[in-house]
Scaffold this motif. Structure first.
Motif, mmCIF file in Angstrom:
data_model
loop_
_atom_site.group_PDB
_atom_site.id
_atom_site.type_symbol
_atom_site.label_atom_id
_atom_site.label_comp_id
_atom_site.label_asym_id
_atom_site.label_seq_id
_atom_site.Cartn_x
_atom_site.Cartn_y
_atom_site.Cartn_z
ATOM 1 N N ALA A 1 31.462 38.684 23.242
ATOM 2 C CA ALA A 1 30.437 39.715 23.122
ATOM 3 C C ALA A 1 29.339 39.333 22.143
ATOM 4 N N ARG B 1 24.026 35.783 28.111
ATOM 5 C CA ARG B 1 24.928 35.263 27.078
ATOM 6 C C ARG B 1 25.323 33.816 27.380
ATOM 7 N N SER C 1 33.839 37.622 30.820
ATOM 8 C CA SER C 1 33.492 38.692 29.887
ATOM 9 C C SER C 1 32.085 38.535 29.330
ATOM 10 N N LYS C 2 31.327 37.587 29.864
ATOM 11 C CA LYS C 2 29.982 37.318 29.351
ATOM 12 C C LYS C 2 28.925 37.665 30.389
ATOM 13 N N THR C 3 27.801 38.129 29.891
ATOM 14 C CA THR C 3 26.650 38.324 30.777
ATOM 15 C C THR C 3 26.022 36.968 31.095
ATOM 16 N N THR D 1 22.997 39.047 39.370
ATOM 17 C CA THR D 1 22.850 40.102 38.367
ATOM 18 C C THR D 1 23.399 39.613 37.029
ATOM 19 N N ASP D 2 22.898 40.189 35.957
ATOM 20 C CA ASP D 2 23.285 39.731 34.624
ATOM 21 C C ASP D 2 24.768 39.972 34.349
ATOM 22 N N THR D 3 25.342 41.031 34.930
ATOM 23 C CA THR D 3 26.743 41.376 34.669
ATOM 24 C C THR D 3 27.667 40.981 35.821
ATOM 25 N N GLU D 4 27.234 40.061 36.619
ATOM 26 C CA GLU D 4 27.968 39.661 37.828
ATOM 27 C C GLU D 4 29.404 39.194 37.543
ATOM 28 N N ILE E 1 31.257 39.840 34.938
ATOM 29 C CA ILE E 1 32.045 40.949 34.413
ATOM 30 C C ILE E 1 32.469 41.887 35.535
ATOM 31 N N ALA E 2 31.525 42.241 36.418
ATOM 32 C CA ALA E 2 31.818 43.160 37.522
ATOM 33 C C ALA E 2 32.866 42.586 38.468
#
Length: 295
Positions: A167, A234, A229-231, A218-221, A223-224
């Motif tokens: 994070a 990041r 656990s990283k964007t 997408t930036d949170t791909e 994670i989704a």
């Protein structure tokens, strides 16, 4: 285009996501891909490699232009340009250890990285030159190419990060893009860019052909998908979508715009996906292994 995928390739060896599953079953909507690397020539005889992918041996085997020219050891690969320090950008140098003369061009910090990892000593220094280059200072190499190193926002390679907290903010560092000019035409290869700033846009707008960071849609791909656990930011990569994503920030660039370094989780790998249609409707292309572009 020797390889178009991000680190791990496509399908990734330990991933069972939708895209990887489609690739393993031979679904015609997806193309398996090796890790990103580009080969360029201005005379058809001498070739420059941009990035040294861990899949380089396979990529050379699949590219007749890069096969030996005589029965002896006589590769048309005369130069290698390093623009990033991650494993998927340098490990392929180990494939080139069989006493073949060539030159490695890289910024000082990447040459230092090679020097501090003794495994790269397998590259015989009497055969393989290491030449330090500076950003924004053009140099010439074999194949009638003029090359300029461009600075991109980025982060240090994962294996050099001191803070392993997913994070946390990444440790910022420059990464690089390669600008190659031949016969008055310009190609830019930028497989990693953490932020499309105005100076970045200005540099990229010069390209007749731009190969740009297409790692995540997408930036949170990650994670989704439950795979990380990283964007994307990041990890040092600008997402394709979103208000500050590539489709928006590079919409008005005049040249061809082609996504490479595509992660296995990215739905643009599927030909009929809504994300692929959105990319193509915006005038962007998706790279694939074996893609050839004549300028």
């Amino acid at each position: 285009m020797l390889g178009s995928a991000a680190g791990g390739g496509f399908p990734q060896w330990n991933c069972g996501c939708r895209q990887c599953s489609l690739a393993r079953t031979g679904d015609s909507r997806v193309r398996p891909a090796t890790q990103a690397s580009v080969a360029v020539t201005g005379n058809g005889e001498n070739w420059l490699l941009i990035g040294a992918s861990p899949d380089l041996r396979q990529q050379i085997s699949q590219s007749p232009h890069l096969w030996p020219r005589t029965p002896t050891r006589d590769s048309p690969i005369t130069d290698v340009l390093l623009i990033g320090g991650d494993i998927d950008a340098i490990a392929g140098l180990l494939v080139l250890r069989e006493r073949q003369p060539f030159t490695v061009y890289a910024p000082v910090e990447l040459l230092d990285l090679l020097a501090t990892n003794r495994v790269f000593d397998v590259l015989d220094p009497t055969m393989v030159r290491r030449v330090a280059i500076r950003p924004m200072e053009p140099f010439t190499c074999a194949g009638n190419l003029t090359v300029t190193l461009l600075t991109m926002p980025g982060k240090v390679p994962l294996f050099l990060e001191n803070n392993r907290n997913a994070a946390a903010e990444p440790e910022s560092a420059a990464t690089y893009a390669a600008q190659i000019q031949t016969a008055g035409r310009i190609v830019i290869v930028a497989p990693a860019c953490a932020d499309i700033t105005e100076p970045v846009r200005t540099q990229l707008s010069q390209a007749d052909v731009l190969f740009f960071d297409g790692t995540l849609f997408t930036d949170t791909e990650m994670i989704a998908a439950g795979l990380g656990s990283k964007t994307g930011r990041r990890m040092g990569h600008t997402p394709i979508s979103g208000p500050d994503g590539t489709l928006t920030r590079l919409a008005d660039l005049p040249g061809r715009r082609i996504f490479l370094h595509i992660n296995n989780t990215n739905p643009i790998l599927v030909n009929d996906s809504p994300e692929r249609r959105a990319v193509e409707a915006a005038g962007f292309e998706v790279a694939y292994d074996g893609m050839e572009i004549d300028l």
